[in-house]
Motif scaffolding. Structure first.
Motif, PDB file in Angstrom:
ATOM      1  N   UNK A   1       1.553 -12.300  -6.365  1.00 36.80           N
ATOM      2  CA  UNK A   1       0.983 -13.605  -6.023  1.00 36.80           C
ATOM      3  C   UNK A   1       1.632 -14.669  -6.886  1.00 36.80           C
ATOM      4  N   UNK A   2       1.620 -15.897  -6.411  1.00 40.08           N
ATOM      5  CA  UNK A   2       2.246 -16.985  -7.141  1.00 40.08           C
ATOM      6  C   UNK A   2       1.266 -17.581  -8.137  1.00 40.08           C
ATOM      7  N   UNK A   3       1.692 -17.681  -9.384  1.00 39.13           N
ATOM      8  CA  UNK A   3       0.845 -18.252 -10.414  1.00 39.13           C
ATOM      9  C   UNK A   3       0.904 -19.765 -10.418  1.00 39.13           C
ATOM     10  N   UNK A   4       0.124 -20.372 -11.280  1.00 37.46           N
ATOM     11  CA  UNK A   4       0.097 -21.837 -11.373  1.00 37.46           C
ATOM     12  C   UNK A   4       1.433 -22.400 -11.822  1.00 37.46           C
ATOM     13  N   UNK A   5       2.243 -21.581 -12.508  1.00 35.65           N
ATOM     14  CA  UNK A   5       3.572 -22.017 -12.953  1.00 35.65           C
ATOM     15  C   UNK A   5       4.649 -21.739 -11.908  1.00 35.65           C
ATOM     16  N   UNK A   6       4.219 -21.348 -10.688  1.00 31.70           N
ATOM     17  CA  UNK A   6       5.115 -21.020  -9.559  1.00 31.70           C
ATOM     18  C   UNK A   6       5.928 -19.753  -9.771  1.00 31.70           C
ATOM     19  N   UNK A   7       5.587 -18.982 -10.799  1.00 31.40           N
ATOM     20  CA  UNK A   7       6.231 -17.693 -11.039  1.00 31.40           C
ATOM     21  C   UNK A   7       5.412 -16.594 -10.354  1.00 31.40           C
ATOM     22  N   UNK A   8       6.120 -15.584  -9.821  1.00 30.05           N
ATOM     23  CA  UNK A   8       5.425 -14.484  -9.147  1.00 30.05           C
ATOM     24  C   UNK A   8       4.789 -13.554 -10.172  1.00 30.05           C
ATOM     25  N   UNK A   9       3.509 -13.312 -10.018  1.00 30.22           N
ATOM     26  CA  UNK A   9       2.772 -12.416 -10.892  1.00 30.22           C
ATOM     27  C   UNK A   9       2.583 -11.079 -10.168  1.00 30.22           C
ATOM     28  N   UNK A  10       3.023 -10.001 -10.811  1.00 28.01           N
ATOM     29  CA  UNK A  10       2.963  -8.672 -10.193  1.00 28.01           C
ATOM     30  C   UNK A  10       1.994  -7.785 -10.963  1.00 28.01           C
ATOM     31  N   UNK A  11       1.180  -7.067 -10.223  1.00 23.89           N
ATOM     32  CA  UNK A  11       0.239  -6.132 -10.834  1.00 23.89           C
ATOM     33  C   UNK A  11       0.296  -4.836 -10.049  1.00 23.89           C
ATOM     34  N   UNK A  12       0.325  -3.695 -10.739  1.00 25.68           N
ATOM     35  CA  UNK A  12       0.412  -2.413 -10.035  1.00 25.68           C
ATOM     36  C   UNK A  12      -0.496  -1.374 -10.688  1.00 25.68           C
ATOM     37  N   UNK A  13      -0.844  -0.376  -9.886  1.00 24.49           N
ATOM     38  CA  UNK A  13      -1.629   0.751 -10.379  1.00 24.49           C
ATOM     39  C   UNK A  13      -1.160   2.002  -9.647  1.00 24.49           C
ATOM     40  N   UNK A  14      -1.030   3.089 -10.377  1.00 24.61           N
ATOM     41  CA  UNK A  14      -0.619   4.344  -9.747  1.00 24.61           C
ATOM     42  C   UNK A  14      -1.753   4.854  -8.854  1.00 24.61           C
ATOM     43  N   UNK A  15      -1.364   5.277  -7.671  1.00 23.61           N
ATOM     44  CA  UNK A  15      -2.320   5.725  -6.660  1.00 23.61           C
ATOM     45  C   UNK A  15      -2.638   7.205  -6.887  1.00 23.61           C
ATOM     46  N   UNK A  16      -3.390   7.468  -7.967  1.00 27.21           N
ATOM     47  CA  UNK A  16      -3.706   8.854  -8.330  1.00 27.21           C
ATOM     48  C   UNK A  16      -5.029   8.906  -9.072  1.00 27.21           C
ATOM     49  N   UNK A  17      -5.693  10.060  -8.992  1.00 23.82           N
ATOM     50  CA  UNK A  17      -6.935  10.245  -9.728  1.00 23.82           C
ATOM     51  C   UNK A  17      -7.200  11.734  -9.928  1.00 23.82           C
ATOM     52  N   UNK A  18      -7.987  12.031 -10.933  1.00 22.37           N
ATOM     53  CA  UNK A  18      -8.536  13.375 -11.081  1.00 22.37           C
ATOM     54  C   UNK A  18     -10.014  13.203 -11.419  1.00 22.37           C
ATOM     55  N   UNK A  19     -10.814  14.204 -11.076  1.00 19.98           N
ATOM     56  CA  UNK A  19     -12.230  14.138 -11.415  1.00 19.98           C
ATOM     57  C   UNK A  19     -12.545  15.162 -12.506  1.00 19.98           C
ATOM     58  N   UNK A  20     -13.464  14.776 -13.359  1.00 23.80           N
ATOM     59  CA  UNK A  20     -13.912  15.632 -14.453  1.00 23.80           C
ATOM     60  C   UNK A  20     -15.439  15.707 -14.387  1.00 23.80           C
ATOM     61  N   UNK A  21     -16.045  16.760 -14.926  1.00 25.49           N
ATOM     62  CA  UNK A  21     -17.510  16.826 -14.941  1.00 25.49           C
ATOM     63  C   UNK A  21     -18.105  15.710 -15.791  1.00 25.49           C
TER      64      UNK A  21
ATOM     65  N   UNK B   1       0.865  -1.185   0.000  1.00 29.34           N
ATOM     66  CA  UNK B   1       0.000   0.000   0.000  1.00 29.34           C
ATOM     67  C   UNK B   1       0.900   1.234   0.000  1.00 29.34           C
ATOM     68  N   UNK B   2       1.263   1.718  -1.163  1.00 35.54           N
ATOM     69  CA  UNK B   2       2.166   2.853  -1.271  1.00 35.54           C
ATOM     70  C   UNK B   2       1.433   4.145  -1.574  1.00 35.54           C
ATOM     71  N   UNK B   3       2.047   5.249  -1.225  1.00 33.15           N
ATOM     72  CA  UNK B   3       1.446   6.554  -1.509  1.00 33.15           C
ATOM     73  C   UNK B   3       1.361   6.811  -3.006  1.00 33.15           C
ATOM     74  N   UNK B   4       2.318   6.274  -3.761  1.00 32.66           N
ATOM     75  CA  UNK B   4       2.355   6.513  -5.213  1.00 32.66           C
ATOM     76  C   UNK B   4       1.823   5.339  -6.021  1.00 32.66           C
ATOM     77  N   UNK B   5       2.076   4.102  -5.556  1.00 31.90           N
ATOM     78  CA  UNK B   5       1.620   2.911  -6.264  1.00 31.90           C
ATOM     79  C   UNK B   5       1.041   1.891  -5.296  1.00 31.90           C
ATOM     80  N   UNK B   6       0.045   1.152  -5.755  1.00 34.02           N
ATOM     81  CA  UNK B   6      -0.424  -0.055  -5.083  1.00 34.02           C
ATOM     82  C   UNK B   6       0.076  -1.220  -5.919  1.00 34.02           C
ATOM     83  N   UNK B   7       0.738  -2.196  -5.273  1.00 31.13           N
ATOM     84  CA  UNK B   7       1.351  -3.309  -5.998  1.00 31.13           C
ATOM     85  C   UNK B   7       0.976  -4.633  -5.340  1.00 31.13           C
ATOM     86  N   UNK B   8       0.543  -5.595  -6.142  1.00 29.51           N
ATOM     87  CA  UNK B   8       0.240  -6.920  -5.614  1.00 29.51           C
ATOM     88  C   UNK B   8       1.201  -7.954  -6.198  1.00 29.51           C
TER      89      UNK B   8
END
Length: 341
Positions: free
Chosen positions: A16-36, A7-14
């Protein structure tokens, strides 16, 4: 089955181990803007391929992740963040709603019932009061709402789990993120000292922006394109002044962090005794600047004789952006093995 979430201020990163025993990484930048929530704006977003979330009640469109930062720079405004200085932002009323969307993006559905999810929490700041209890409880609630079994772990300790198996999980880990620096002294999986300071990448961005008369989002963009901490002249001549300011505040941050480590260790003098030298492990997005290790070593060498902890070497984490989530996964998998045995 288990997962680790940084749980980072700039990125959220997960991780997990896949079925092939390789680590699978997924991330998203912790930012947003709103528009009308305007049909014309919505159509423009669709045409340009920008992902957005529609809130019909509030009559807003939310752009999240990297596109939010791009749009902020185009319109010369600051991207908003649901986290500030390592904690849920008290000034962002929509923080919980946005965080739930971001977490769902990187976690997805549980693979087994009550799947273990280790998530990172900061240590108590020593230079400013902050409510860790509320922060931890909120993320436990959000992660639990997806069907996971949430377990909190110190952020910097997770770096030791992912990088120091050969040292039997003994190191001084420094997680240099966006909102704060987390520091943990761990010896053979036992935490001897853990604290945080509320200066990190955002401190560099806001300070350099103020010094050069620009926005923090623009400084962040320049920084992420690459800054050589040992040579400010490297790069686009048009942004030399900004790079010079970035380096000045990097130096301020490194020296401040080293002084705080000395101060906090001295408070515990007599209660922590290391039988041998341990490494310093540098990690986090703020450590990705070119020559950060050499830059940090320069600061360390200026006070080496007065540093209270015996250090064997200074090295970068093997994967600085993902070291925390990977360490959380190691801890989560170890937890599951302990439960099963």
């Amino acid at each position: 089955m288990s997962v680790g979430v940084d749980i980072g201020t700039c990125f959220l990163v997960s991780s997990r181990q896949g079925e092939d025993n390789q680590t699978k990484i997924k991330s998203v930048r912790d930012a947003f803007i709103d528009m009308p929530n305007d049909p014309q704006v919505k159509n423009m977003m669709k045409m340009s391929g920008v992902d957005f979330i529609e809130d019909k009640e509030e009559e807003k469109l939310y752009i999240i992740g990297d596109p939010a930062v791009v749009m902020a720079n185009i319109f010369n405004k600051e991207a908003r963040r649901p986290l500030s200085k390592g904690f849920i932002s008290p000034g962002e009323l929509e923080a919980e709603k946005i965080l739930k969307i971001l977490l769902k993006n990187i976690l997805g559905n549980t693979r087994v019932e009550n799947e273990t999810c280790y998530y990172s929490v900061p240590a108590e700041p020593v230079d400013k009061e902050a409510d860790i209890v509320y922060h931890q409880a909120m993320f436990s609630k959000l992660i639990g709402s997806f069907g996971y079994k949430p377990v909190a772990l110190n952020e910097a300790a997770a770096i030791v789990y992912s990088n120091c198996a050969k040292e039997k999980f003994s190191a001084l880990a420094i997680s240099a993120g966006a909102g704060m620096l987390n520091i943990c002294l761990m010896y053979q999986t036992m935490i001897g000292m853990a604290f945080s300071i509320q200066r990190a990448g955002d401190f560099i961005d806001s300070s350099a922006a103020q010094a050069t008369g620009t926005t923090a989002s623009r400084i962040q963009s320049i920084k992420e394109k690459g800054v050589n901490l040992m040579d400010p002249s490297e790069g686009d001549p048009k942004t030399f002044r900004e790079r010079e300011a970035i380096i000045i505040y990097y130096k301020s941050l490194v020296l401040y962090a080293l002084e705080m480590i000395k101060t906090e260790f001295k408070k515990r003098e007599g209660t922590i005794e290391l039988p041998h030298a341990i490494p310093i492990i540098l990690s986090g997005g703020t450590s990705l600047a070119k020559n950060f290790k050499e830059f940090f070593e320069s600061g360390f060498n200026s006070m080496k004789g007065k540093f209270p902890i015996p250090i064997s070497e200074i090295r970068m984490a093997s994967d600085p952006l993902n070291a925390v989530s990977q360490g959380l996964l190691v801890a989560a998998m170890n937890h599951d093995e302990g439960v099963q045995s």
